[in-house]
Design a protein around this motif. Structure first.
Motif, PDB file in Angstrom:
ATOM      1  N   PRO A 178       0.832  -1.213   0.000  1.00  6.82           N
ATOM      2  CA  PRO A 178       0.000   0.000   0.000  1.00  6.82           C
ATOM      3  C   PRO A 178       0.862   1.256   0.000  1.00  6.82           C
ATOM      4  CG  PRO A 178       0.058  -0.975   2.190  1.00  6.82           C
ATOM      5  CD  PRO A 178       0.755  -1.950   1.284  1.00  6.82           C
ATOM      6  N   ALA A 179       0.363   2.277  -0.681  1.00 11.39           N
ATOM      7  CA  ALA A 179       1.087   3.551  -0.732  1.00 11.39           C
ATOM      8  C   ALA A 179       0.728   4.370   0.504  1.00 11.39           C
ATOM      9  CB  ALA A 179       0.727   4.309  -1.995  1.00 11.39           C
ATOM     10  N   PRO A 180       1.682   4.600   1.403  1.00 10.59           N
ATOM     11  CA  PRO A 180       1.381   5.380   2.610  1.00 10.59           C
ATOM     12  C   PRO A 180       0.907   6.792   2.260  1.00 10.59           C
ATOM     13  CG  PRO A 180       3.493   4.249   2.821  1.00 10.59           C
ATOM     14  CD  PRO A 180       3.071   4.117   1.393  1.00 10.59           C
ATOM     15  N   ARG A 181      -0.006   7.317   3.052  1.00  6.15           N
ATOM     16  CA  ARG A 181      -0.532   8.658   2.802  1.00  6.15           C
ATOM     17  C   ARG A 181       0.550   9.726   2.930  1.00  6.15           C
ATOM     18  NH1 ARG A 181      -6.375   8.718   6.008  1.00  6.15           N
ATOM     19  NH2 ARG A 181      -7.375   7.027   4.779  1.00  6.15           N
ATOM     20  N   LEU A 182       1.568   9.431   3.717  1.00  6.47           N
ATOM     21  CA  LEU A 182       2.640  10.409   3.897  1.00  6.47           C
ATOM     22  C   LEU A 182       3.351  10.712   2.585  1.00  6.47           C
ATOM     23  CD1 LEU A 182       4.230  12.161   5.867  1.00  6.47           C
ATOM     24  CD2 LEU A 182       5.696  10.185   6.361  1.00  6.47           C
ATOM     25  N   LEU A 183       3.294   9.794   1.623  1.00  8.37           N
ATOM     26  CA  LEU A 183       3.932  10.044   0.333  1.00  8.37           C
ATOM     27  C   LEU A 183       3.315  11.249  -0.370  1.00  8.37           C
ATOM     28  CD1 LEU A 183       4.430   6.435  -1.116  1.00  8.37           C
ATOM     29  CD2 LEU A 183       6.163   7.963  -0.158  1.00  8.37           C
ATOM     30  N   TRP A 184       2.035  11.485  -0.159  1.00  9.53           N
ATOM     31  CA  TRP A 184       1.397  12.668  -0.731  1.00  9.53           C
ATOM     32  C   TRP A 184       2.010  13.945  -0.154  1.00  9.53           C
ATOM     33  CZ3 TRP A 184      -2.024  12.683  -4.708  1.00  9.53           C
ATOM     34  CH2 TRP A 184      -2.619  11.468  -5.046  1.00  9.53           C
ATOM     35  N   PHE A 185       2.193  13.957   1.147  1.00  8.82           N
ATOM     36  CA  PHE A 185       2.803  15.116   1.795  1.00  8.82           C
ATOM     37  C   PHE A 185       4.237  15.314   1.326  1.00  8.82           C
ATOM     38  CE2 PHE A 185       5.151  16.989   5.412  1.00  8.82           C
ATOM     39  CZ  PHE A 185       4.466  18.199   5.503  1.00  8.82           C
ATOM     40  N   ASN A 186       4.984  14.211   1.221  1.00 10.74           N
ATOM     41  CA  ASN A 186       6.365  14.304   0.741  1.00 10.74           C
ATOM     42  C   ASN A 186       6.419  14.838  -0.687  1.00 10.74           C
ATOM     43  OD1 ASN A 186       7.023  13.185   3.188  1.00 10.74           O
ATOM     44  ND2 ASN A 186       7.463  11.145   2.379  1.00 10.74           N
ATOM     45  N   THR A 187       5.476  14.403  -1.512  1.00 13.40           N
ATOM     46  CA  THR A 187       5.426  14.900  -2.883  1.00 13.40           C
ATOM     47  C   THR A 187       5.195  16.408  -2.898  1.00 13.40           C
ATOM     48  OG1 THR A 187       4.543  12.785  -3.658  1.00 13.40           O
ATOM     49  CG2 THR A 187       4.260  14.679  -5.107  1.00 13.40           C
ATOM     50  N   GLY A 188       4.312  16.882  -2.039  1.00  8.38           N
ATOM     51  CA  GLY A 188       4.085  18.326  -1.945  1.00  8.38           C
ATOM     52  C   GLY A 188       5.334  19.081  -1.527  1.00  8.38           C
ATOM     53  N   LEU A 189       6.113  18.489  -0.625  1.00  8.40           N
ATOM     54  CA  LEU A 189       7.362  19.137  -0.197  1.00  8.40           C
ATOM     55  C   LEU A 189       8.344  19.266  -1.351  1.00  8.40           C
ATOM     56  CD1 LEU A 189       7.931  17.377   3.258  1.00  8.40           C
ATOM     57  CD2 LEU A 189       7.295  19.768   2.877  1.00  8.40           C
ATOM     58  N   LEU A 190       8.461  18.225  -2.163  1.00  8.82           N
ATOM     59  CA  LEU A 190       9.388  18.283  -3.289  1.00  8.82           C
ATOM     60  C   LEU A 190       8.908  19.277  -4.342  1.00  8.82           C
ATOM     61  CD1 LEU A 190      12.057  17.057  -4.125  1.00  8.82           C
ATOM     62  CD2 LEU A 190      10.827  15.289  -5.368  1.00  8.82           C
ATOM     63  N   ILE A 191       7.594  19.374  -4.534  1.00  8.26           N
ATOM     64  CA  ILE A 191       7.050  20.371  -5.450  1.00  8.26           C
ATOM     65  C   ILE A 191       7.382  21.776  -4.955  1.00  8.26           C
ATOM     66  CG2 ILE A 191       4.913  21.371  -6.353  1.00  8.26           C
ATOM     67  CD1 ILE A 191       3.743  18.564  -6.408  1.00  8.26           C
ATOM     68  N   LEU A 192       7.234  22.004  -3.663  1.00  4.54           N
ATOM     69  CA  LEU A 192       7.565  23.310  -3.092  1.00  4.54           C
ATOM     70  C   LEU A 192       9.044  23.622  -3.248  1.00  4.54           C
ATOM     71  CD1 LEU A 192       5.437  23.296   0.194  1.00  4.54           C
ATOM     72  CD2 LEU A 192       5.083  24.707  -1.845  1.00  4.54           C
ATOM     73  N   ALA A 193       9.909  22.626  -3.050  1.00  3.59           N
ATOM     74  CA  ALA A 193      11.349  22.838  -3.201  1.00  3.59           C
ATOM     75  C   ALA A 193      11.690  23.223  -4.635  1.00  3.59           C
ATOM     76  CB  ALA A 193      12.112  21.585  -2.787  1.00  3.59           C
ATOM     77  N   SER A 194      11.102  22.519  -5.602  1.00  2.00           N
ATOM     78  CA  SER A 194      11.365  22.817  -7.002  1.00  2.00           C
ATOM     79  C   SER A 194      10.851  24.202  -7.371  1.00  2.00           C
ATOM     80  CB  SER A 194      10.710  21.748  -7.883  1.00  2.00           C
ATOM     81  OG  SER A 194      10.954  21.999  -9.255  1.00  2.00           O
ATOM     82  N   ALA A 195       9.634  24.539  -6.913  1.00  2.00           N
ATOM     83  CA  ALA A 195       9.068  25.858  -7.206  1.00  2.00           C
ATOM     84  C   ALA A 195       9.879  26.968  -6.537  1.00  2.00           C
ATOM     85  CB  ALA A 195       7.618  25.913  -6.741  1.00  2.00           C
ATOM     86  N   THR A 196      10.365  26.710  -5.336  1.00  2.00           N
ATOM     87  CA  THR A 196      11.167  27.712  -4.631  1.00  2.00           C
ATOM     88  C   THR A 196      12.463  27.995  -5.370  1.00  2.00           C
ATOM     89  OG1 THR A 196      10.238  27.011  -2.508  1.00  2.00           O
ATOM     90  CG2 THR A 196      12.276  28.274  -2.441  1.00  2.00           C
ATOM     91  N   LEU A 197      13.101  26.968  -5.903  1.00  2.00           N
ATOM     92  CA  LEU A 197      14.339  27.183  -6.646  1.00  2.00           C
ATOM     93  C   LEU A 197      14.070  27.920  -7.961  1.00  2.00           C
ATOM     94  CD1 LEU A 197      16.387  23.924  -6.055  1.00  2.00           C
ATOM     95  CD2 LEU A 197      17.025  26.259  -5.449  1.00  2.00           C
TER      96      LEU A 197
END
Length: 236
Positions: free
Chosen positions: A82-101
């Protein structure tokens, strides 16, 4: 393997297009213009070419992993975890990091040193949080009994997320160096060209990490099965 070939053709095509826009074949000694042209007007820096080559190699590595995944999931002993729900949050963090750069890159073009410093620190914080979140996901899965050797699906999950995590950690080292350069730069503009180049390279690399992670996340979440089937039918 046809999916891998298609992906490799795509990667090579993107690399060729990018290099063609960087005036690789230009002859500076024949160029007409003043000596002090803007940094973007001359041939590309060796660092950009090196990053492009590295991303092509890394893309091939991930493509091979994805191809092996797509072939292995057809086996009878494949039990997807099963895909843990935390992966959604982690994906959002990486999106924010990319957008911030990407925002930081714009700040560097506008010579806003404070904005560059703020953006680099923010991207680093988001990325570190992503890495910590991935480790928490690993721990949760192990506590629930999804061990590495229990099932091929488990092994592929740890392999691909771990491989992506190693690339993220390598990017954090480069980002830390650029951040230190930003805080050591002065307002007069000393080393500003190198700083701008470093920010641009980090932004490109983080966009690559984001694209790769989105593909891996689609695999982990189980959305890619139909896509693989469509690709097989289209390329057969």
């Amino acid at each position: 393997m046809t999916i891998v070939v298609a992906f490799l053709v795509l990667v090579i095509g993107i690399a060729a297009w990018w290099l063609s826009t960087q005036r690789i074949m230009s002859k500076p000694w024949l160029e007409i213009g003043v000596i002090d042209e803007p940094p973007g007007a001359g041939p590309p820096a060796a660092a950009k070419i090196g990053l492009c080559v590295f991303l092509a190699v890394a893309g091939v590595l991930f493509a091979l992993s994805i191809s092996a995944y797509s072939m292995r999931l057809q086996a009878a002993d494949w039990w997807p975890l099963p895909a843990p729900r935390l992966l959604w949050f982690n994906t959002g963090l990486l999106i924010l990091a990319s957008a911030t750069l990407e925002w930081t890159k714009a700040q560097s073009r506008h010579a806003s040193l404070d904005g560059v410093r703020f953006g680099l620190v923010g991207a680093g914080v988001f990325t570190l949080a992503f890495v910590v979140g991935q480790l928490v996901v690993w721990r949760e899965l192990v506590e629930e009994g999804y061990f590495l050797a229990s099932n091929p699906a488990n092994a592929f999950f740890y392999l691909m997320t771990g491989l992506h995590g190693l690339h993220v950690m390598g990017g954090l080292v480069a980002l830390a160096r650029v951040t230190l350069r930003a805080f050591s730069a002065d307002e007069v503009g000393v080393e500003r060209g190198k700083l701008r180049l470093g920010v641009e390279l980090c932004a490109i690399y983080w966009h690559f990490l984001l694209v790769v992670w989105l593909v891996l996340f689609a695999l982990i979440a189980g959305w890619a099965g139909d896509f693989f089937e469509i690709c097989r039918q289209a390329l057969s």
